[in-house]
Scaffold this motif. Structure first.
Motif, mmCIF file in Angstrom:
data_model
loop_
_atom_site.group_PDB
_atom_site.id
_atom_site.type_symbol
_atom_site.label_atom_id
_atom_site.label_comp_id
_atom_site.label_asym_id
_atom_site.label_seq_id
_atom_site.Cartn_x
_atom_site.Cartn_y
_atom_site.Cartn_z
ATOM 1 N N SER A 237 26.921 48.522 43.424
ATOM 2 C CA SER A 237 28.032 48.123 43.229
ATOM 3 C C SER A 237 28.214 46.605 43.855
ATOM 4 O O SER A 237 27.496 45.861 43.724
ATOM 5 N N SER A 238 29.531 46.581 44.778
ATOM 6 C CA SER A 238 29.816 45.125 45.431
ATOM 7 C C SER A 238 30.926 45.427 46.245
ATOM 8 O O SER A 238 31.609 46.427 46.180
ATOM 9 N N LEU A 239 31.038 44.448 47.185
ATOM 10 C CA LEU A 239 32.181 44.367 47.831
ATOM 11 C C LEU A 239 33.568 44.593 46.785
ATOM 12 O O LEU A 239 34.432 45.035 47.258
ATOM 13 N N HIS A 240 33.068 43.675 45.870
ATOM 14 C CA HIS A 240 34.268 43.915 44.858
ATOM 15 C C HIS A 240 34.694 45.401 44.082
ATOM 16 O O HIS A 240 35.369 45.588 43.147
ATOM 17 N N GLY A 241 33.802 46.329 44.546
ATOM 18 C CA GLY A 241 34.031 47.615 43.980
ATOM 19 C C GLY A 241 35.025 48.135 45.003
ATOM 20 O O GLY A 241 35.602 49.265 44.763
ATOM 21 N N LEU A 242 35.301 47.501 46.117
ATOM 22 C CA LEU A 242 36.328 48.095 47.106
ATOM 23 C C LEU A 242 37.328 47.135 47.181
ATOM 24 O O LEU A 242 38.570 47.596 47.493
ATOM 25 N N VAL A 243 37.516 46.118 47.016
ATOM 26 C CA VAL A 243 38.625 44.856 47.026
ATOM 27 C C VAL A 243 38.589 44.033 45.722
ATOM 28 O O VAL A 243 37.334 44.138 45.087
ATOM 29 N N ALA A 244 39.332 43.082 45.737
ATOM 30 C CA ALA A 244 39.507 42.366 44.322
ATOM 31 C C ALA A 244 39.745 41.146 44.868
ATOM 32 O O ALA A 244 39.914 40.548 46.080
ATOM 33 N N SER A 245 39.267 40.028 43.974
ATOM 34 C CA SER A 245 39.567 38.936 44.065
ATOM 35 C C SER A 245 40.167 38.235 42.849
ATOM 36 O O SER A 245 39.980 38.756 41.740
ATOM 37 N N PRO A 246 40.664 36.884 42.498
ATOM 38 C CA PRO A 246 41.006 36.480 41.492
ATOM 39 C C PRO A 246 40.149 36.057 40.514
ATOM 40 O O PRO A 246 38.900 35.857 40.971
ATOM 41 N N TYR A 247 40.573 36.170 39.170
ATOM 42 C CA TYR A 247 39.669 35.560 37.902
ATOM 43 C C TYR A 247 38.395 36.541 37.819
ATOM 44 O O TYR A 247 37.630 36.022 36.925
ATOM 45 N N LYS A 248 38.186 37.655 38.353
ATOM 46 C CA LYS A 248 37.275 38.277 38.012
ATOM 47 C C LYS A 248 37.461 39.849 37.411
ATOM 48 O O LYS A 248 36.777 40.853 37.915
ATOM 49 N N SER A 249 38.423 39.700 36.686
ATOM 50 C CA SER A 249 39.101 41.165 36.263
ATOM 51 C C SER A 249 38.076 42.348 35.846
ATOM 52 O O SER A 249 38.262 43.453 35.914
ATOM 53 N N ALA A 250 37.414 41.798 34.860
ATOM 54 C CA ALA A 250 36.320 42.750 34.063
ATOM 55 C C ALA A 250 35.194 43.288 35.286
ATOM 56 O O ALA A 250 35.112 44.367 35.328
ATOM 57 N N TYR A 251 34.812 42.326 35.951
ATOM 58 C CA TYR A 251 33.855 42.801 36.941
ATOM 59 C C TYR A 251 34.358 43.721 37.997
ATOM 60 O O TYR A 251 33.581 44.913 38.312
ATOM 61 N N ILE A 252 35.574 43.406 38.383
ATOM 62 C CA ILE A 252 36.156 44.124 39.548
ATOM 63 C C ILE A 252 36.643 45.511 39.085
ATOM 64 O O ILE A 252 36.270 46.700 39.446
ATOM 65 N N SER A 253 37.151 45.437 37.673
ATOM 66 C CA SER A 253 37.311 46.877 37.063
ATOM 67 C C SER A 253 36.218 47.686 36.839
ATOM 68 O O SER A 253 36.226 49.136 36.986
ATOM 69 N N ALA A 254 34.949 47.049 36.344
ATOM 70 C CA ALA A 254 33.588 47.851 36.276
ATOM 71 C C ALA A 254 33.348 48.354 37.680
ATOM 72 O O ALA A 254 33.080 49.652 37.774
ATOM 73 N N LYS A 255 33.205 47.434 38.518
ATOM 74 C CA LYS A 255 32.785 48.087 39.945
ATOM 75 C C LYS A 255 33.855 49.093 40.589
ATOM 76 O O LYS A 255 33.297 50.235 40.916
ATOM 77 N N HIS A 256 34.882 48.954 40.426
ATOM 78 C CA HIS A 256 35.713 49.852 40.772
ATOM 79 C C HIS A 256 35.726 51.439 39.974
ATOM 80 O O HIS A 256 35.590 52.341 40.619
ATOM 81 N N GLY A 257 35.369 51.315 38.887
ATOM 82 C CA GLY A 257 34.962 52.526 38.017
ATOM 83 C C GLY A 257 33.673 53.065 38.252
ATOM 84 O O GLY A 257 33.668 54.442 38.134
#
Length: 256
Positions: free
Chosen positions: A137-157
């Motif tokens: 996953s990623s740090l972005h599986g736990l928190v969000a950052s702007p402009y990466k909506s697909a990546y962050i949605s996938a990693k949260h899922g």
């Protein structure tokens, strides 16, 4: 950590970056590894450099390719003990400008693909009452950052898939964990630096300093080998009590 030399693993996105480092780390422990990637030339070359390694071209957005990868492991070894879902890609764009097909493709590669591979691999693991599934996953599986909506949605899922699979597999000898690193020195991150510079109107040096490393306590990028070492530990008997977890290695990013 225990002997992994009889184990067999499938690692996706294994032609470079974290996936390659994981394949190398497992191979060094005597694990037989099937490397999968869409980059056939690079993947074949890297597999030839490892003992007891194979390569198969695979697109994690393809149901047929996911099924074929698990089938290849079963054909070659009669088993699959370790699955490392690592394949990933990135696209940086504001939501209102994000290409719809691109958004769907990222979800397919980084969420649907891991689901399919997990679905196909679990029966082989259940049959032997032992298995390790590692979702990169990623740090972005736990928190969000702007402009990466697909990546962050996938990693949260992917975090949700990790927890659900862990609960289902616990009494069958299978552990499932997610590794959540901060920025790692990979080709994917190097491309992000240029993309972030364009979106934010900054220089590439400013992106690294002001966006990527600003929230971190340890001001550096992680190395792929560091992530690989942690994955190898999570595959071991010593980590048998760890499951359903987000293993954070984020240089202190989320400590604030």
């Amino acid at each position: 950590m225990g002997d992994l030399s009889e184990k067999c693993a499938l690692v996706t996105g294994a032609a470079n970056g974290i996936g390659l480092a994981v394949a190398q780390g497992l191979s060094a422990q005597g694990v037989r590894v099937l490397l999968a990637d869409i980059d056939e030339a690079r993947g074949q070359a890297e597999a030839r450099n490892l003992p007891n390694a194979l390569f198969q071209k695979g697109d994690m957005a393809s149901r047929e390719d996911c099924r074929a990868l698990v089938a290849r492991a079963e054909k070659e070894w009669g088993r699959l003990d370790i699955l490392v879902n690592n394949a990933g890609l990135q696209h940086v764009s504001p939501i209102e400008e994000f290409p719809e097909d691109r958004w769907e493709h990222l979800i397919r590669v980084m969420l649907i693909g891991p689901f399919l591979l997990t679905r196909y691999a679990l029966p082989l693991m259940y049959a032997r009452k032992w298995g390790r599934i590692l979702n990169i996953s990623s740090l972005h599986g736990l928190v969000a950052s702007p402009y990466k909506s697909a990546y962050i949605s996938a990693k949260h899922g992917l975090m949700g898939l990790t927890k659900t699979a862990a609960l289902e597999g616990a009494d069958k000898g299978v552990t499932v964990n997610a590794v959540c690193p901060s920025y790692v020195r990979t080709p994917l991150v190097e491309k992000q630096i240029a993309d972030q510079a364009r979106v934010h109107g900054l220089s590439e040096a400013e992106v690294v300093e002001k966006i990527m490393l600003a929230p971190a306590a340890v001001k550096r990028l992680l190395e792929p080998s560091e992530v690989a070492a942690y994955v190898t530990f999570l595959c071991s008997e010593a980590a048998g009590g760890i499951t359903g977890s987000a293993q954070v290695m984020d240089c202190g990013w989320t400590a604030r």
